[in-house]
Design a protein around this motif. Structure first.
Motif, PDB file in Angstrom:
ATOM      1  N   VAL A  52      30.704  16.959  56.908  1.00 39.60           N
ATOM      2  CA  VAL A  52      29.321  16.754  57.350  1.00 39.60           C
ATOM      3  C   VAL A  52      29.188  15.321  57.851  1.00 39.60           C
ATOM      4  CG1 VAL A  52      28.476  18.433  55.670  1.00 39.60           C
ATOM      5  CG2 VAL A  52      28.469  15.993  55.085  1.00 39.60           C
ATOM      6  N   PRO A  53      28.199  15.041  58.699  1.00 38.98           N
ATOM      7  CA  PRO A  53      28.007  13.668  59.181  1.00 38.98           C
ATOM      8  C   PRO A  53      27.637  12.727  58.033  1.00 38.98           C
ATOM      9  CG  PRO A  53      26.772  15.243  60.524  1.00 38.98           C
ATOM     10  CD  PRO A  53      27.250  15.987  59.319  1.00 38.98           C
ATOM     11  N   ILE A  54      28.068  11.479  58.163  1.00 40.07           N
ATOM     12  CA  ILE A  54      27.766  10.437  57.184  1.00 40.07           C
ATOM     13  C   ILE A  54      26.933   9.357  57.863  1.00 40.07           C
ATOM     14  CG2 ILE A  54      28.701   8.809  55.509  1.00 40.07           C
ATOM     15  CD1 ILE A  54      29.527  11.679  54.964  1.00 40.07           C
ATOM     16  N   ILE A  55      25.799   9.024  57.256  1.00 41.53           N
ATOM     17  CA  ILE A  55      24.966   7.916  57.743  1.00 41.53           C
ATOM     18  C   ILE A  55      25.108   6.771  56.743  1.00 41.53           C
ATOM     19  CG2 ILE A  55      22.640   7.141  58.324  1.00 41.53           C
ATOM     20  CD1 ILE A  55      21.911  10.091  58.794  1.00 41.53           C
ATOM     21  N   ILE A  56      25.675   5.656  57.175  1.00 39.67           N
ATOM     22  CA  ILE A  56      25.866   4.506  56.292  1.00 39.67           C
ATOM     23  C   ILE A  56      24.781   3.473  56.567  1.00 39.67           C
ATOM     24  CG2 ILE A  56      27.413   2.650  55.596  1.00 39.67           C
ATOM     25  CD1 ILE A  56      29.742   4.385  56.452  1.00 39.67           C
ATOM     26  N   VAL A  57      24.037   3.118  55.532  1.00 43.68           N
ATOM     27  CA  VAL A  57      23.012   2.087  55.625  1.00 43.68           C
ATOM     28  C   VAL A  57      23.547   0.872  54.874  1.00 43.68           C
ATOM     29  CG1 VAL A  57      20.610   1.490  55.171  1.00 43.68           C
ATOM     30  CG2 VAL A  57      21.225   3.869  55.678  1.00 43.68           C
ATOM     31  N   GLY A  58      24.043  -0.109  55.599  1.00 43.32           N
ATOM     32  CA  GLY A  58      24.690  -1.243  54.954  1.00 43.32           C
ATOM     33  C   GLY A  58      24.263  -2.564  55.548  1.00 43.32           C
ATOM     34  N   ASN A  59      24.943  -3.616  55.140  1.00 40.29           N
ATOM     35  CA  ASN A  59      24.646  -4.941  55.678  1.00 40.29           C
ATOM     36  C   ASN A  59      25.914  -5.776  55.685  1.00 40.29           C
ATOM     37  OD1 ASN A  59      24.703  -5.020  52.888  1.00 40.29           O
ATOM     38  ND2 ASN A  59      23.148  -6.607  52.702  1.00 40.29           N
ATOM     39  N   ILE A  60      25.905  -6.800  56.510  1.00 41.44           N
ATOM     40  CA  ILE A  60      27.048  -7.706  56.528  1.00 41.44           C
ATOM     41  C   ILE A  60      26.748  -8.970  55.747  1.00 41.44           C
ATOM     42  CG2 ILE A  60      27.923  -6.815  58.721  1.00 41.44           C
ATOM     43  CD1 ILE A  60      26.811  -9.336  60.067  1.00 41.44           C
ATOM     44  N   ARG A  61      25.480  -9.172  55.417  1.00 43.32           N
ATOM     45  CA  ARG A  61      25.095 -10.325  54.608  1.00 43.32           C
ATOM     46  C   ARG A  61      25.097  -9.926  53.140  1.00 43.32           C
ATOM     47  NH1 ARG A  61      21.219 -15.195  55.054  1.00 43.32           N
ATOM     48  NH2 ARG A  61      20.992 -15.680  52.860  1.00 43.32           N
ATOM     49  N   VAL A  62      25.661 -10.785  52.287  1.00 44.43           N
ATOM     50  CA  VAL A  62      25.647 -10.548  50.855  1.00 44.43           C
ATOM     51  C   VAL A  62      24.205 -10.542  50.350  1.00 44.43           C
ATOM     52  CG1 VAL A  62      26.252 -11.559  48.628  1.00 44.43           C
ATOM     53  CG2 VAL A  62      27.947 -11.487  50.445  1.00 44.43           C
ATOM     54  N   ARG A 173      30.251  11.636  64.982  1.00 48.24           N
ATOM     55  CA  ARG A 173      28.868  11.916  64.588  1.00 48.24           C
ATOM     56  C   ARG A 173      28.479  11.187  63.300  1.00 48.24           C
ATOM     57  NH1 ARG A 173      28.968  18.029  62.109  1.00 48.24           N
ATOM     58  NH2 ARG A 173      30.831  17.777  60.825  1.00 48.24           N
ATOM     59  N   ASP A 174      29.341  10.282  62.830  1.00 47.47           N
ATOM     60  CA  ASP A 174      28.960   9.409  61.720  1.00 47.47           C
ATOM     61  C   ASP A 174      28.249   8.191  62.286  1.00 47.47           C
ATOM     62  OD1 ASP A 174      30.284  11.138  59.993  1.00 47.47           O
ATOM     63  OD2 ASP A 174      32.182  10.073  60.209  1.00 47.47           O
ATOM     64  N   VAL A 175      27.277   7.670  61.520  1.00 48.02           N
ATOM     65  CA  VAL A 175      26.430   6.581  62.020  1.00 48.02           C
ATOM     66  C   VAL A 175      26.514   5.387  61.070  1.00 48.02           C
ATOM     67  CG1 VAL A 175      24.076   5.885  62.603  1.00 48.02           C
ATOM     68  CG2 VAL A 175      24.857   8.206  63.140  1.00 48.02           C
ATOM     69  N   TRP A 348      17.089   9.578  68.488  1.00 52.98           N
ATOM     70  CA  TRP A 348      18.468   9.189  68.777  1.00 52.98           C
ATOM     71  C   TRP A 348      19.415   9.691  67.691  1.00 52.98           C
ATOM     72  CZ3 TRP A 348      21.439   5.804  65.747  1.00 52.98           C
ATOM     73  CH2 TRP A 348      22.702   5.509  66.268  1.00 52.98           C
ATOM     74  N   LEU A 349      18.997   9.548  66.418  1.00 56.45           N
ATOM     75  CA  LEU A 349      19.851   9.952  65.310  1.00 56.45           C
ATOM     76  C   LEU A 349      20.147  11.448  65.365  1.00 56.45           C
ATOM     77  CD1 LEU A 349      21.265   9.152  62.690  1.00 56.45           C
ATOM     78  CD2 LEU A 349      19.096   9.467  61.479  1.00 56.45           C
TER      79      LEU A 349
END
Length: 363
Positions: A52-62, A173-175, A348-349
């Protein structure tokens, strides 16, 4: 946040003697990141992605940039559109686990993390939510127990090399979302000289800007060059009493009730989140005169801690409230945080999620 820094040091925000002294270590860290990326890309085709598609909600700042409200809102909006989301998280404090664990609103936040419990509570356990440091195993456990799930949202995980994905920008299709708050990228250095876990130019399918886009730093052109970005505007919900959640007050009511005498501030705000200053600033924008107590992210609370606070009213975040369910103090009020996902982002998503699986692998 790395354990060597219980709070974000001030030198992360601007370049100076300390950050320049630590820069060689940052350079070495950057070289290790490049080597890891090269090794992952070399072995990528030998690994299996999720079905299934994976949507990653992350950050590059600690530190926290506001990912949890985004995860909650994404899950709710996708559900309204007919999707069946599942959620995975590393779970702060879940290092002692031996297998993925299902989180509910009654789970112990000291075992599974405060953010997963908050997500379960805010969504009324509507979505299956698993925590485990190894996200690939969480996905397998979730899909085995809930085969109807057809999209997974990962709370953080951009830097987790075991979470194999083909992002949308590569035809998959992963975001991958990078969340950015008003602090920007500080001095722009990698750890430990700066706050970045990855280079400023890290690839992403879209950037999610928490707050007003007008407050972007001077590096905005470089940061967003050739990249999709959406602005999200979080807002406070109606405050409720910690020991009596059916009791509500508006922020205007609090401002009038606790206006205080000259020389005395009667409201204290407490926050153990990634960016306490943002919470305090937002309260002040609503006309509240507060004394702010900022604590390291994920700090725990005791009744004695609150008893020592000389205030008529104590305001805390929902994330902190899940760690205070055994505290009976009528002065404590919880301030929920909400945000709305823009329609153009959802449109868009959905175009990405509806793509056929380009790899036809199964986890």
């Amino acid at each position: 946040m790395p354990k060597m820094f219980s709070k974000a040091p001030a030198f992360w925000e601007r370049r100076g003697p300390i950050s320049l002294l630590l820069w060689p270590l940052s350079f070495l860290f950057g070289q290790l990141l490049r080597l890891r990326k090269l090794l992952n890309e070399f072995d990528l085709r030998g690994k299996k992605t999720a079905r299934v598609p994976i949507i990653i909600v992350g950050n590059i700042r600690v530190g926290g940039t506001g990912k949890t409200p985004i995860v909650i809102s994404l899950a709710e909006r996708l559900s309204e559109l007919g999707w069946h989301p599942g959620i995975i998280s590393r779970g702060y404090g879940a290092d002692t686990q031996t297998a993925p664990m299902l989180v509910t609103s009654d789970s112990d936040p000291t075992l599974v993390g405060d953010e997963p419990v908050l997500i379960a509570k805010r969504t009324n356990n509507q979505f299956p939510l698993y925590v485990y440091p190894k996200r690939k195993q969480s996905i397998a456990a979730l899909l085995h127990a809930y085969p109807e799930v057809n999209v997974i949202i990962s709370d953080d995980g951009l830097q987790h090399s075991g979470l194999v994905r083909w992002p949308a920008r590569e035809g998959g299709r992963d975001v991958e979302f990078v969340v950015r708050d008003q602090r920007g990228e500080g001095n722009g250095f990698l750890l430990p000289a700066g706050p970045l876990r990855e280079p400023l130019t890290r690839e992403r399918d879209a950037t999610l800007i928490m707050g007003s886009a007008a407050s972007l730093t001077a590096k905005a052109d470089e940061y967003f060059l050739g990249r999709r970005a959406f602005t999200l505007r979080p807002h406070f919900g109606r405050p409720y009493q910690l020991n009596n959640p059916q009791a509500y007050k508006t922020l205007d009511d609090m401002s009038l009730a606790y206006s205080g005498k000259p020389g005395r501030t009667r409201i204290t705000a407490v926050a153990a989140i990634g960016n306490p200053k943002r919470f305090f600033s937002d309260l002040e924008k609503h006309g509240l005169k507060i004394t702010g107590i900022g604590l390291p992210d994920h700090s725990s609370f005791t009744p004695e801690f609150f008893q020592k606070i000389d205030a008529d009213c104590i305001l805390i975040t929902e994330k902190d409230a899940v760690k205070c369910k055994d505290i009976n103090d009528a002065r404590i009020w919880v301030i929920p945080m909400h945000l709305n996902i823009p329609e153009d982002l959802l449109e868009w998503l959905q175009t990405i999620l509806h793509r056929p699986d380009p790899n036809r692998y199964t986890l």
